[in-house]
Scaffold this active site. Structure first.
Site, mmCIF file in Angstrom:
data_model
loop_
_atom_site.group_PDB
_atom_site.id
_atom_site.type_symbol
_atom_site.label_atom_id
_atom_site.label_comp_id
_atom_site.label_asym_id
_atom_site.label_seq_id
_atom_site.Cartn_x
_atom_site.Cartn_y
_atom_site.Cartn_z
ATOM 1 N N ASN B 131 -19.524 2.600 5.705
ATOM 2 C CA ASN B 131 -18.221 2.436 5.063
ATOM 3 C C ASN B 131 -17.166 3.234 5.827
ATOM 4 O O ASN B 131 -17.010 4.424 5.617
ATOM 5 C CB ASN B 131 -18.323 2.876 3.598
ATOM 6 C CG ASN B 131 -17.004 2.714 2.865
ATOM 7 O OD1 ASN B 131 -15.961 2.506 3.482
ATOM 8 N ND2 ASN B 131 -17.050 2.806 1.542
ATOM 9 N N CYS B 134 -12.613 2.597 3.103
ATOM 10 C CA CYS B 134 -11.831 2.897 1.906
ATOM 11 C C CYS B 134 -10.545 3.643 2.245
ATOM 12 O O CYS B 134 -10.591 4.721 2.837
ATOM 13 C CB CYS B 134 -12.659 3.704 0.922
ATOM 14 S SG CYS B 134 -13.932 2.686 0.184
ATOM 15 N N CYS B 345 11.070 -33.899 -10.242
ATOM 16 C CA CYS B 345 11.413 -32.487 -10.459
ATOM 17 C C CYS B 345 12.455 -32.022 -9.446
ATOM 18 O O CYS B 345 13.141 -31.031 -9.661
ATOM 19 C CB CYS B 345 10.173 -31.600 -10.398
ATOM 20 S SG CYS B 345 9.443 -31.468 -8.755
ATOM 21 N N CYS B 348 11.370 -30.491 -4.170
ATOM 22 C CA CYS B 348 11.336 -30.716 -2.719
ATOM 23 C C CYS B 348 12.758 -30.734 -2.167
ATOM 24 O O CYS B 348 13.036 -30.190 -1.106
ATOM 25 C CB CYS B 348 10.588 -32.002 -2.377
ATOM 26 S SG CYS B 348 11.292 -33.485 -3.139
ATOM 27 N N CYS B 352 14.010 -27.892 0.421
ATOM 28 C CA CYS B 352 14.413 -28.308 1.766
ATOM 29 C C CYS B 352 15.882 -27.954 2.017
ATOM 30 O O CYS B 352 16.234 -27.469 3.085
ATOM 31 C CB CYS B 352 14.187 -29.811 1.941
ATOM 32 S SG CYS B 352 14.490 -30.370 3.631
ATOM 33 N N CYS B 380 7.966 -29.778 8.539
ATOM 34 C CA CYS B 380 7.574 -28.384 8.297
ATOM 35 C C CYS B 380 6.549 -28.223 7.190
ATOM 36 O O CYS B 380 5.927 -27.181 7.059
ATOM 37 C CB CYS B 380 8.802 -27.527 8.012
ATOM 38 S SG CYS B 380 9.523 -27.771 6.377
ATOM 39 N N CYS B 387 5.633 -29.509 -3.909
ATOM 40 C CA CYS B 387 5.467 -30.660 -4.809
ATOM 41 C C CYS B 387 4.339 -30.398 -5.813
ATOM 42 O O CYS B 387 3.224 -30.088 -5.424
ATOM 43 C CB CYS B 387 5.170 -31.920 -4.015
ATOM 44 S SG CYS B 387 4.941 -33.366 -5.080
#
Lengths: 443, 443
Positions: B131, B134, B345, B348, B352, B380, B387
């Site tokens: 280890n 940590c 909706c 997008c 954009c 892009c 969406c």
């Protein structure tokens, strides 16, 4: 058989009239608010008559800014809590939610709105202070949704406001005329008190305005007057037997129910006349009060009834039986109503006609007339130069809600002939802004 | 016949699913329960010098309705007596001789390392994990990430361990370093048999807005924690890839760690070169039963693709992870919106318009279905990513697929652009609105 037992106590009444849209708990509100897509130019906002920024208030609930959420709601709608539960959200905001297009359940916008507004009301978290006094005074006639909204907005703008209310409680049909499973008296009164505590408008109860002298004094004393007088008592249907005992108007019936709860005794067989939302409410309520049989009789077909489908479904769910294409010709009985004589109807050449030799009788112990409220025609006649349309509605400028008598503004059922609480809330606010603009240009 | 078993640097395991060294491997009870549930191996919670823990140890990032998208802890290595752990280790091996039990170790001096290695070998451990990761607490005492961040020190300790150990040794790396190759190379040069990564990221998971202290709050104060969970997966994947592609490192097997919760995560780590995976947060969130989904999904994937063992596909994505300069500049995709699926909706559109290249226009007919402006779409992916509907916006290839032209090739051919005159330069091929158009709603 009745679906509901006759309520004998307040508890049983509450059981029969369980809220349709109960208050969400914190966990429910958290998960439900997480689902909002935050649509651009969201359709729910456009579907709300008061244009509440719904995605914003939902996001605020999700980020635990519940007070901010309530502020977003109240900034747009002074009856934010009442509208949350009594609005027909399924045909307004929730009906417009884009999720519907993919068969995903829409956001429960009404219940989220109730969650946010109940939070500030129950914890008495104030959001507003009255504006700096501008020395002007406005009288508001009617403490219904339109009057309350108008008063709140005017106080914010610095006006002194006195509301004159004919009845002993504020909020008009919200408290007197809406089915108890939609909203309780306490919820309605708490919201008005919450607003009154912050904004300090005065309500004079049991003060009906009925005379020209009263109005003349108002015209002298006040800078403007807002008419939020709603509609009148149930109109006469003008058939024989209408004055028999146990023939009541729906508005009067619901008012008595809302004020007396389980103490109201409903007879065995009830016939409700009408096909609008009030008819559905009255029928639903009669059934929930334990009537053995409740029949809803409408003169046209089921398809063209005025009520929303969900309201009809609600009535059916309570055990109401629908009877369509029948019109009452006489109410029969000796002192007390015993039956209604109907005749069947049909539409011929787009006109509703009665079918010859189709008369029949239905026995009953009570008739509830949900066939529309009378307009406040007599009252309107007291105001000089007040333009009224052919349906006895006050004509207003839609940008200011100013009437043809410049000193008078109006809103709510008095201008739309009977619509939702949310329409009244919008009208009142618009009128307040109209009054402010008008008085500023006058000065 | 699918065979999920692995031989990881000599450590044999019935499947590649191991529990990472962490709270779920704190005791023999937990590890036996995990093996019963289907885990193939477990790296015992780090044994070493005596410690004490604080109360309040974990914090999390919740994203909307998702709990623990990121998870942080300030718990130290095992605070249970070493002899208890060793006795339980022996017992686990008795019941599960064919499962992999790996002892995670963290001590200070060479003598301590030699002694503890002997102890765990005697207890029957199949391997050792060092280890060096940590980033909280233990590093203040010169261990954990204090070693992982100093390649020279790390190499020295690995050399001590390799001298002493008879069983395979895995070196676990800290990601709290700008160049993971440095400790990776040091571990290999020190002679390690395998590498595991990543340990947790040094982090502040949030700040309490009332006590003004970082989470988790310990009596009004906090400290940086070690961050893990689904949110860190992308960073872990990149680090695993870095080592798996390095020619002086990739001859040792890599155990992948970092936000693994589903079979997809498992396959992704393997495609980038891991041949065992370690899981902590998912087990802490859902319990050991979560392994069933991983195993079922991995088997389904292997069945679909025709693989017999994980070695058939381990590292298969490595040749496709390249430098930017080797990407084909001729490749061209454009967004396509499936109008039948679109719910309107308009996320997008706004993503954009505000966040990308103004390549989506709103509907002009009120149906809210936006459309792609092909000349402005740079492919892009942003619209497809925001969406909310499955497979509604897809990226479709529009070039003919015949040309391959990279920045590297153009550099070689001396054809890189020297001004912004290339056809693909921003603003040349597509329309950029004038700044004043941002204010059109004001006018």
């Amino acid at each position: 058989m009745a679906e509901y037992k006759r309520p004998q106590s307040e508890e049983e009444f509450e059981y029969n009239f369980k809220p349709k849209k109960p208050l969400m708990n914190d966990t429910e509100a958290y998960y439900e608010s997480s689902r909002c897509l935050y649509c651009y130019d969201a359709p729910c906002i456009k579907a709300c008559p008061t244009g509440i920024d719904i995605p914003l208030f939902i996001k605020q609930i999700n980020t635990k800014n519940v007070k901010g959420s309530a502020q977003t709601i109240y900034d747009a709608n002074w009856l934010g809590n009442a509208c949350a539960t009594v609005c027909p959200t399924g045909v307004l905001c929730e009906g417009a939610c884009v999720y519907n297009h993919q068969d995903v359940p829409p956001l429960q916008i009404g219940r989220l709105q109730n969650y946010a507004t109940s939070h500030v009301i129950s914890s008495n978290k104030g959001l507003y202070k009255p504006g700096i006094s501008n020395g002007k005074k406005v009288a508001v006639i009617g403490a219904g949704p339109a009057g309350i909204a108008c008063a709140c907005e005017l106080r914010l703008l610095g006006y002194d406001v006195i509301i004159y209310e004919a009845k002993e409680k504020p909020s008009g049909l919200t408290v007197y005329g809406i089915a108890p499973y939609k909203i309780t008296n306490k919820e309605v009164l708490d919201e008005v008190e919450y607003l009154q505590n912050q904004l300090g408008f005065i309500i004079k109860y049991n003060t009906p305005i009925l005379k020209r002298e009263q109005l003349a004094l108002f015209e002298k004393t006040y800078d403007a007057i807002f008419l939020g007088v709603g509609l009148g008592a149930t109109a006469q249907i003008k058939i024989k037997g209408e004055d028999l005992e146990n023939v009541v108007g729906a508005v009067e019936f619901i008012e008595e129910l809302r004020m007396t709860h389980h103490e109201l005794k409903i007879p065995e067989k009830v016939i409700v006349l009408g096909g609008g939302n009030t008819a559905m409410d009255a029928a639903s309520e009669a059934a929930r009060m334990g009537a053995e049989e409740t029949i809803l009789a409408y003169r046209r077909s089921k398809e063209v009834k005025g009520a929303y489908d969900f309201e009809y479904d609600l009535a059916l769910g309570a055990g109401v039986r629908g009877l369509f294409n029948v019109t009452p010709v006489e109410i029969l009985g000796n002192k007390k109503v015993e039956a209604v004589k109907f005749v069947k109807t049909e539409v011929i050449d787009a006109k509703l006609q009665t079918v010859t030799d189709s008369e029949f009788e239905l026995s009953c112990d009570m008739v509830i007339k949900a066939t529309g409220q009378a307009k406040q025609r007599t009252f309107f006649d007291l105001i000089p130069n007040l333009e009224i349309d052919s349906k006895s509605r006050i004509v207003v400028n839609e940008n200011t809600n100013q009437t043809s008598n410049a000193k008078y503004f109006a809103g709510g059922d008095a201008i739309n002939g009977g619509a939702e609480v949310v329409n009244g809330a919008y009208d009142g606010k618009l009128a307040a802004k109209g009054i402010d603009e008008w008085l500023k240009t006058k000065a | 016949m699918i065979d999920l078993s692995i031989d990881f640097a000599g450590i044999k395991s019935p499947n590649p699913f191991w529990l990472a060294s962490a709270p779920p491997t704190n005791s023999g009870y937990q590890i036996m329960k995990a093996f019963e549930a289907g885990w193939g191996g477990a790296v015992w919670k780090t044994l070493g010098v005596p410690t004490i823990n604080v109360s309040s140890r974990y914090g999390a990032i919740n994203y909307r309705d998702t709990r623990m998208a990121g998870f942080s802890n300030i718990e130290l290595i095992s605070d249970r007596p070493l002899e208890d752990n060793l006795r339980e280790m022996e017992e686990v091996k008795k019941y599960f001789p064919n499962h992999a039990v790996i002892a995670s170790l963290m001590v200070d001096t060479r003598e301590e390392w030699i002694q503890i290695i002997k102890d765990v070998e005697n207890a029957g451990a199949d391997g050792i994990e060092l280890n060096f990761g940590c980033p909280h607490g233990m590093c203040e005492r010169g261990m954990g990430s204090a070693v992982g961040q100093e390649p020279a020190v790390l190499k020295t300790i690995v050399e001590w361990v390799m001298d002493a150990a008879k069983i395979p040794v895995i070196t676990k790396l800290s990601p709290n370093i700008s160049h993971i190759i440095d400790p990776g190379l040091a571990a290999v040069q020190g002679g390690t048999d395998a590498i595991s990564l990543v340990n947790t990221f040094k982090s502040i998971v949030g700040v309490d807005l009332d006590s003004y202290a970082p989470y988790p709050v310990v009596d009004g104060k906090g400290t940086n924690g070690g961050y893990c969970g689904p949110a860190v997966k992308p960073i872990a994947l990149n680090m695993v890839k870095d080592l798996a592609q390095h020619q002086e490192i990739n001859h040792v097997p890599i155990s992948g760690i970092g936000g693994i919760e589903t079979w997809r995560d498992v396959v992704e780590f393997m495609l980038l070169g891991a041949t065992s995976v370690q899981v902590c947060t998912a087990a802490m969130h859902y319990g050991f039963g979560i392994v069933r989904e991983m195993e079922s999904g991995l088997r389904q994937f292997m069945d679909d693709k025709g693989y017999q063992t994980i070695y058939d596909f381990a590292g298969k994505a490595l040749p496709n992870v390249t430098e930017w300069k080797h990407l084909n500049l001729e490749y061209d995709v454009k967004a396509q919106i499936n109008e039948d699926k679109c719910i309107g909706c308009d996320l997008c559109y706004i993503a954009c318009d505000d966040g990308a290249h103004q390549a989506i226009s709103l509907s002009s007919n009120g149906n809210r279905i936006p459309s792609i402006i092909d000349e402005n779409c740079v492919g892009c992916n942003l619209c497809a990513l925001v969406c909310p509907v499955e497979d509604c916006i897809t990226m479709e290839r529009v070039d003919d697929g015949k040309k391959d032209n990279t920045w590297h090739e153009r550099t070689e051919n001396n054809t890189i652009p020297v001004t912004f005159n290339d056809d693909r330069a921003g603003g040349k091929g597509h329309y950029v609105p004038e700044p004043i158009e941002a204010l059109k709603n004001r006018l």
